[in-house]
Design an enzyme around this catalytic site. Sequence first.
Site, PDB file in Angstrom:
ATOM      1  N   HIS A 156       0.837  -1.221   0.000  1.00 53.74           N
ATOM      2  CA  HIS A 156       0.000   0.000   0.000  1.00 53.74           C
ATOM      3  C   HIS A 156       0.863   1.259   0.000  1.00 53.74           C
ATOM      4  CE1 HIS A 156      -3.300  -2.717   1.222  1.00 53.74           C
ATOM      5  NE2 HIS A 156      -2.386  -3.236   2.035  1.00 53.74           N
ATOM      6  N   SER A 277      15.629  20.687 -16.687  1.00 55.84           N
ATOM      7  CA  SER A 277      14.426  21.456 -16.967  1.00 55.84           C
ATOM      8  C   SER A 277      14.841  22.731 -17.692  1.00 55.84           C
ATOM      9  CB  SER A 277      13.726  21.788 -15.656  1.00 55.84           C
ATOM     10  OG  SER A 277      12.952  22.960 -15.795  1.00 55.84           O
ATOM     11  N   LYS A 283      16.523  20.899 -11.347  1.00 54.76           N
ATOM     12  CA  LYS A 283      15.875  19.652 -11.750  1.00 54.76           C
ATOM     13  C   LYS A 283      16.796  18.666 -12.467  1.00 54.76           C
ATOM     14  CE  LYS A 283      11.872  18.804 -11.720  1.00 54.76           C
ATOM     15  NZ  LYS A 283      10.695  19.432 -12.308  1.00 54.76           N
ATOM     16  N   GLU A 290       9.819   7.767 -17.482  1.00 57.59           N
ATOM     17  CA  GLU A 290       8.465   8.293 -17.713  1.00 57.59           C
ATOM     18  C   GLU A 290       7.997   7.955 -19.124  1.00 57.59           C
ATOM     19  OE1 GLU A 290       8.193  12.467 -16.428  1.00 57.59           O
ATOM     20  OE2 GLU A 290       9.776  11.953 -15.017  1.00 57.59           O
ATOM     21  N   TYR A 317      -8.956 -14.523 -46.083  1.00 55.25           N
ATOM     22  CA  TYR A 317      -8.278 -13.239 -46.065  1.00 55.25           C
ATOM     23  C   TYR A 317      -9.249 -12.086 -46.287  1.00 55.25           C
ATOM     24  CZ  TYR A 317      -5.210  -9.355 -47.219  1.00 55.25           C
ATOM     25  OH  TYR A 317      -4.591  -8.127 -47.223  1.00 55.25           O
ATOM     26  N   GLN A 322      -4.354  -6.171 -43.455  1.00 54.55           N
ATOM     27  CA  GLN A 322      -3.166  -5.384 -43.776  1.00 54.55           C
ATOM     28  C   GLN A 322      -2.801  -4.457 -42.612  1.00 54.55           C
ATOM     29  OE1 GLN A 322      -2.269  -3.987 -47.868  1.00 54.55           O
ATOM     30  NE2 GLN A 322      -2.768  -1.951 -47.082  1.00 54.55           N
TER      31      GLN A 322
HETATM   32  N1  ARG Z   1      -0.486  -5.977 -48.577  1.00 53.42           N
HETATM   33  C1  ARG Z   1      -1.366  -7.037 -48.248  1.00 53.42           C
HETATM   34  C2  ARG Z   1      -1.419  -7.268 -46.742  1.00 53.42           C
HETATM   35  O1  ARG Z   1      -0.557  -6.753 -46.094  1.00 53.42           O
HETATM   36  C3  ARG Z   1      -0.889  -8.291 -48.917  1.00 53.42           C
HETATM   37  C4  ARG Z   1      -1.956  -9.287 -49.173  1.00 53.42           C
HETATM   38  C5  ARG Z   1      -2.823  -8.783 -50.254  1.00 53.42           C
HETATM   39  N2  ARG Z   1      -3.794  -9.740 -50.649  1.00 53.42           N
HETATM   40  C6  ARG Z   1      -4.908  -9.420 -51.277  1.00 53.42           C
HETATM   41  N3  ARG Z   1      -5.727 -10.347 -51.566  1.00 53.42           N
HETATM   42  N4  ARG Z   1      -5.177  -8.170 -51.603  1.00 53.42           N
HETATM   43  O2  ARG Z   1      -2.274  -7.913 -46.210  1.00 53.42           O
END
Ligand code: ARG
Length: 457
Positions: A156, A277, A283, A290, A317, A322
């Site tokens: 504490h 400072s 200082k 920090e 994907y 990205q």
């Molecule tokens: N620059 C893209 C990324 O970083 C690469 C993959 C792109 N793929 C796609 N189907 N557009 O994710």
Amino acid sequence: MAMMWAGRFSKEIDSRVNDFNSSIKFDARMYCSDIEGSIAHATMLGEQGIIDKDESLKIIDGLRGILADLDSGALEIDPNAEDIHMFVEQVLTSRLGDTGKRLHTARSRNDQVAVDIRHYLRGECDEIAALIRELIETIVSIAQEHYYTVMPGYTHMQRAQPVTFAHHVMAYAQMLMRDLDRLSDCRRRMNVMPLGSCALAGTTYPLDRERTAELLGFDTYTDNSLDGVSDRDFCCELAGVLSILMMHLSRFSEEIILWCSWEFKFIELDDAYSTGSSIMPQKKNPDITELIRGKTGRVYGDLTTLLSMMKNLPLAYNKDMQEDKEAIFDAVDTVKLCISTFTPMLATMTVLKDNMRRAAAKGFINATDCADYLVKKGMPFRSAYKITGTLVARCIELDTTLEELPISEYKKLSELFDEDVYKAISLDTCVMQRSVEGGPAPEAVARQVERLKTKLR
Ligand code: ARG
């Protein structure tokens, strides 16, 4: 510039969209991993007869040339390229013609980017691990000089029981050991190769994924093509590991900030690691610590970015992904910067032992030991606790300490008290007696140090 997908499109891309879409500014730093990945892919394609052996060799040679030229600066990254993958392929094709166009057989940028990040971050994990080890070693050498430096331990933020400076800093060495362990776990899960997942559904070509993995130093390959291209767990996990690491550095920083203050004066930072400072001549500020405390929030932010970015993504994907790179690279860079400054700052600080000892000598830090004294003479702990509390109140009333309170005052509360109480509650006794494994007694801390050193090896 005509885009790689120009066949399907009847217009050039809007330049704002091009800039918006492009990741070259932040993925260019992965060029080495991208090229290594392509070399391995081309090698395997050649070995499998998917492309001509000769062409495979030409591609490998061409890629080595690009790597050398990027390393030397002879070739500059085109800031208008869409990403590092397209850039390398375009240069390769401009240098080799049709042969260069064969590299992307049985591959998509989706598995390419996935392999690049894993390969790249694996290297960053190793660099960070080396920095953590160096920091741990620095802490250990400080500890070895301060087995007998008594300081107050706090709960504490109130003085609680005496410990030693060695014991206190070794607590941070223990945290960092766990960080190292987490980092190596994370690296192990990261070190799996996704190439062969292609866009999302694998490929009809007879790839030898094991061979590509081996060429790139991956332990194995991913087992599901959808997961292979859409997994960014390793980014989240690394950001999590780094967030915990930053939390540790930040706690240590916070203590150093306190210890530097006139109120504590437990340590003094070297001039090379403090700032002045612009207005107050007296200082000397602990800016490094920090900043580390401040940057911790930034790394937590990177973790939040990654987790939020992933949470609604359907398989496989999506371009959202990205966004992984700026966040994880920022976390990695921030951590490296913080440790590289923190370690030499720690190594050069002066420990003001006498001030630590003086602070430990006040505040009834030996009250538990006074109670334990009675317990050792047969009194139940709760009764001993109560008597000691009364003694502390009496000391406050008389403006004195337990060490200086006359024996007559002790005897008024229990006949068990004798002259030997003063030795039992002396600061040194309090520390020396805590020799339980994991305790602050010098020989216990020395054993702790030895065990840690063995693990570190
Ligand atoms: N620059 C893209 C990324 O970083 C690469 C993959 C792109 N793929 C796609 N189907 N557009 O994710």
